[in-house]
Structures are given as structure tokens and as C-alpha cells.
Enzyme design. Structure first.
Site, PDB file in Angstrom:
ATOM      1  N   HIS A 170       9.796  -4.478 -10.528  1.00 21.27           N
ATOM      2  CA  HIS A 170       8.722  -4.711 -11.503  1.00 21.27           C
ATOM      3  C   HIS A 170       9.154  -5.906 -12.352  1.00 21.27           C
ATOM      4  O   HIS A 170      10.325  -5.992 -12.734  1.00 21.27           O
ATOM      5  CB  HIS A 170       8.596  -3.428 -12.349  1.00 21.27           C
ATOM      6  CG  HIS A 170       7.520  -3.456 -13.369  1.00 21.27           C
ATOM      7  ND1 HIS A 170       6.193  -3.334 -13.055  1.00 21.27           N
ATOM      8  CD2 HIS A 170       7.567  -3.568 -14.731  1.00 21.27           C
ATOM      9  CE1 HIS A 170       5.467  -3.375 -14.166  1.00 21.27           C
ATOM     10  NE2 HIS A 170       6.279  -3.514 -15.197  1.00 21.27           N
ATOM     11  N   ASP A 222       5.087   3.163 -12.521  1.00 20.46           N
ATOM     12  CA  ASP A 222       6.233   2.479 -13.131  1.00 20.46           C
ATOM     13  C   ASP A 222       6.949   3.346 -14.180  1.00 20.46           C
ATOM     14  O   ASP A 222       7.426   2.839 -15.206  1.00 20.46           O
ATOM     15  CB  ASP A 222       5.793   1.127 -13.748  1.00 20.46           C
ATOM     16  CG  ASP A 222       5.201   0.197 -12.700  1.00 20.46           C
ATOM     17  OD1 ASP A 222       5.663   0.222 -11.552  1.00 20.46           O
ATOM     18  OD2 ASP A 222       4.267  -0.549 -13.036  1.00 20.46           O
ATOM     19  N   ILE A 278      -1.214   2.843  -5.206  1.00 21.85           N
ATOM     20  CA  ILE A 278      -0.506   3.898  -5.937  1.00 21.85           C
ATOM     21  C   ILE A 278      -0.245   5.063  -4.988  1.00 21.85           C
ATOM     22  O   ILE A 278      -1.151   5.534  -4.295  1.00 21.85           O
ATOM     23  CB  ILE A 278      -1.333   4.347  -7.158  1.00 21.85           C
ATOM     24  CG1 ILE A 278      -1.419   3.177  -8.135  1.00 21.85           C
ATOM     25  CG2 ILE A 278      -0.704   5.562  -7.827  1.00 21.85           C
ATOM     26  CD1 ILE A 278      -2.496   3.320  -9.165  1.00 21.85           C
ATOM     27  N   GLU A 338      13.798 -12.628  -9.250  1.00 25.06           N
ATOM     28  CA  GLU A 338      13.656 -11.307  -8.634  1.00 25.06           C
ATOM     29  C   GLU A 338      14.350 -11.259  -7.270  1.00 25.06           C
ATOM     30  O   GLU A 338      14.985 -10.266  -6.912  1.00 25.06           O
ATOM     31  CB  GLU A 338      12.167 -10.977  -8.394  1.00 25.06           C
ATOM     32  CG  GLU A 338      11.377 -10.657  -9.635  1.00 25.06           C
ATOM     33  CD  GLU A 338       9.957 -10.185  -9.288  1.00 25.06           C
ATOM     34  OE1 GLU A 338       9.774  -9.483  -8.288  1.00 25.06           O
ATOM     35  OE2 GLU A 338       9.039 -10.538 -10.040  1.00 25.06           O
ATOM     36  N   SER A 352       7.185 -12.376  -0.861  1.00 25.31           N
ATOM     37  CA  SER A 352       8.355 -13.254  -1.059  1.00 25.31           C
ATOM     38  C   SER A 352       9.629 -12.430  -1.262  1.00 25.31           C
ATOM     39  O   SER A 352      10.695 -12.801  -0.755  1.00 25.31           O
ATOM     40  CB  SER A 352       8.135 -14.232  -2.220  1.00 25.31           C
ATOM     41  OG  SER A 352       8.111 -13.582  -3.465  1.00 25.31           O
ATOM     42  N   ASN A 353       9.533 -11.307  -1.963  1.00 24.88           N
ATOM     43  CA  ASN A 353      10.723 -10.438  -2.071  1.00 24.88           C
ATOM     44  C   ASN A 353      11.092  -9.873  -0.707  1.00 24.88           C
ATOM     45  O   ASN A 353      12.270  -9.812  -0.346  1.00 24.88           O
ATOM     46  CB  ASN A 353      10.461  -9.299  -3.059  1.00 24.88           C
ATOM     47  CG  ASN A 353      10.658  -9.729  -4.498  1.00 24.88           C
ATOM     48  OD1 ASN A 353      11.778  -9.934  -4.936  1.00 24.88           O
ATOM     49  ND2 ASN A 353       9.562  -9.890  -5.224  1.00 24.88           N
ATOM     50  N   MET A 387       0.686  -2.725  -3.656  1.00 27.85           N
ATOM     51  CA  MET A 387      -0.252  -2.528  -4.754  1.00 27.85           C
ATOM     52  C   MET A 387      -1.031  -1.214  -4.690  1.00 27.85           C
ATOM     53  O   MET A 387      -1.985  -1.020  -5.427  1.00 27.85           O
ATOM     54  CB  MET A 387      -1.248  -3.705  -4.802  1.00 27.85           C
ATOM     55  CG  MET A 387      -0.594  -5.058  -4.969  1.00 27.85           C
ATOM     56  SD  MET A 387       0.580  -5.113  -6.345  1.00 27.85           S
ATOM     57  CE  MET A 387      -0.559  -5.093  -7.713  1.00 27.85           C
ATOM     58  N   ASP A 445       8.487   7.500  -9.069  1.00 21.52           N
ATOM     59  CA  ASP A 445       8.127   8.913  -9.219  1.00 21.52           C
ATOM     60  C   ASP A 445       6.603   9.048  -9.197  1.00 21.52           C
ATOM     61  O   ASP A 445       5.915   8.113  -8.767  1.00 21.52           O
ATOM     62  CB  ASP A 445       8.782   9.524 -10.468  1.00 21.52           C
ATOM     63  CG  ASP A 445       8.225   8.952 -11.752  1.00 21.52           C
ATOM     64  OD1 ASP A 445       7.235   8.188 -11.694  1.00 21.52           O
ATOM     65  OD2 ASP A 445       8.772   9.271 -12.823  1.00 21.52           O
ATOM     66  N   GLU A 446       6.083  10.142  -9.701  1.00 19.28           N
ATOM     67  CA  GLU A 446       4.638  10.382  -9.594  1.00 19.28           C
ATOM     68  C   GLU A 446       3.807   9.467 -10.499  1.00 19.28           C
ATOM     69  O   GLU A 446       2.615   9.312 -10.292  1.00 19.28           O
ATOM     70  CB  GLU A 446       4.301  11.845  -9.951  1.00 19.28           C
ATOM     71  CG  GLU A 446       4.796  12.869  -8.954  1.00 19.28           C
ATOM     72  CD  GLU A 446       6.213  13.348  -9.269  1.00 19.28           C
ATOM     73  OE1 GLU A 446       6.928  12.676 -10.056  1.00 19.28           O
ATOM     74  OE2 GLU A 446       6.608  14.385  -8.728  1.00 19.28           O
TER      75      GLU A 446
END
Ligand code: GRF
Length: 184
Positions: free
Chosen positions: A104, A140, A87, A169, A15-16, A85, A136-137
């Protein structure tokens, strides 16, 4: 100003993503960015169908190697995560340092990881801070770009709260992206 070339990463509903595409066609992101394509790590994600209906090219890629193989054929300015989703490895993040952006549903200082609205609901939060941040690594943990605090005290079910949060959002993400793309 040169339009920024962006790729949107999704795994689910998108949706975003849909809002970003629409804003790039005729809204706050018009003339500011060019959506090269959408990548999903989930071939069944509803967002892929939405992107295709909006005439945006799509790819399904399950591994980072596949993603890198696709990206290297393009001149990409930013990777925009929208419900992605998977990583990303430190190797991948370093390839695109300060070019990967995520949204987020909570304050990342307070809650990291999946199901941010569920966390807010179960903890009877009166507000939540939607956060746009660099990736970043860590999970979040990247530098916060902007936050928007929303009142969620009126919702008696998680579904209602989540639907409301997502609408908030959508506008926020597109507006923050427009700011980033115009100032960097
Ligand atoms: C949003 O709540 C976003 O903040 C989180 O994942 C959800 C994606 O929703 N990262 P959608 O796929 O954009 O509908």
C-alpha cells in the site's frame, strides 16, 4: 530451505509484479520463491502482457470461485497482491489466513483504500510510509509487516510523485518478501 510457491495478483500495470518476477529470476528472491503464475481480474491489464513476456503463466479470473478453482490445483504458500483492485471476501481471506500479503503506498493507519499517492499529494504530505501488510477481512486493516518512509516533498505533480513512489515500492516489496519467505 524450500522455495515458497507464490501467486501474484494484479489488476493493472503490474510494475511491482514485474520487479518481483525479475528478482525471482536473478535477484533477492532467487532460490527463495517460485512464481507459480499471475492472476488478474482484468483481462486488459498491461501486467498480463509483462508476465507473459517474462514466461510466467497467467490466468484471468473474475470471480473468487474461479480463483479458488485455479488455486486448489496447486500447492500455494503465499498470495502476493500487487495492485489487485478487487476486495477479497472474509471467506477467501480465511482460506488463506496469514498467507495473503499486500503493498500500500501510504501508512495504512493513516490512509486506507485506493489512490494513496493522490491522497498524499492533495494533502501536501512531505513523506509517505509505504506499507507491506497481511490482508485480513477489512480494507487495508491487516497486520503491518514493514514500512518505509519516503520523502515526497520535491514533486510538483501527482504523476511525478507516483512514478517516484513506485520505484521505491519495487525494491522495498521484493526485499520484504524475501525476508518473509526466509523466516516463515
Ligand atoms: C501500487 O501503488 C501499490 O502500492 C498499490 O497499487 C499500485 C500498483 O501498481 N496497491 P503496479 O500495478 O504494481 O504498477
Amino acid at each position: 530451505m524450500n522455495k515458497k510457491n507464490i501467486v501474484i495478483f494484479i489488476s493493472g500495470n503490474g510494475s511491482n509484479m514485474e520487479k518481483i518476477i525479475l528478482e525471482s529470476k536473478c535477484g533477492v528472491l532467487k532460490d527463495i520463491c517460485n512464481i507459480l503464475f499471475v492472476i488478474s481480474n482484468n483481462k486488459n491489464s498491461l501486467g498480463l502482457k509483462k508476465a507473459e513476456l517474462l514466461n510466467i503463466k497467467t490466468f484471468v479470473a473474475n470471480s473468487e470461485d474461479e480463483i479458488i478453482d485455479i488455486l486448489k490445483n496447486y500447492n500455494v504458500d503465499y498470495l502476493v497482491l500487487a495492485g489487485f483492485m478487487k476486495i477479497l471476501s472474509p471467506y477467501f481471506v480465511n482460506l488463506y489466513k496469514n498467507k495473503i500479503i499486500n503493498i500500500h503506498p501510504a501508512d495504512t493507519n493513516e490512509y486506507k483504500g485506493k489512490n494513496g499517492y493522490k491522497w498524499a499529494f492533495e494533502n501536501n504530505k512531505k513523506t509517505t510510509k509505504i506499507t507491506v501488510h497481511y490482508v485480513d477481512e477489512g480494507i487495508d486493516t491487516g497486520k503491518i509487516i514493514k514500512q518505509k518512509e519516503i520523502d515526497i516533498s520535491n514533486y510538483s505533480t501527482l504523476d511525478e510523485l507516483t512514478s517516484f513512489g513506485l520505484t521505491q515500492e519495487h525494491d522495498f516489496y521484493s526485499n520484504v518478501l524475501a525476508e518473509i519467505f526466509q523466516t516463515n
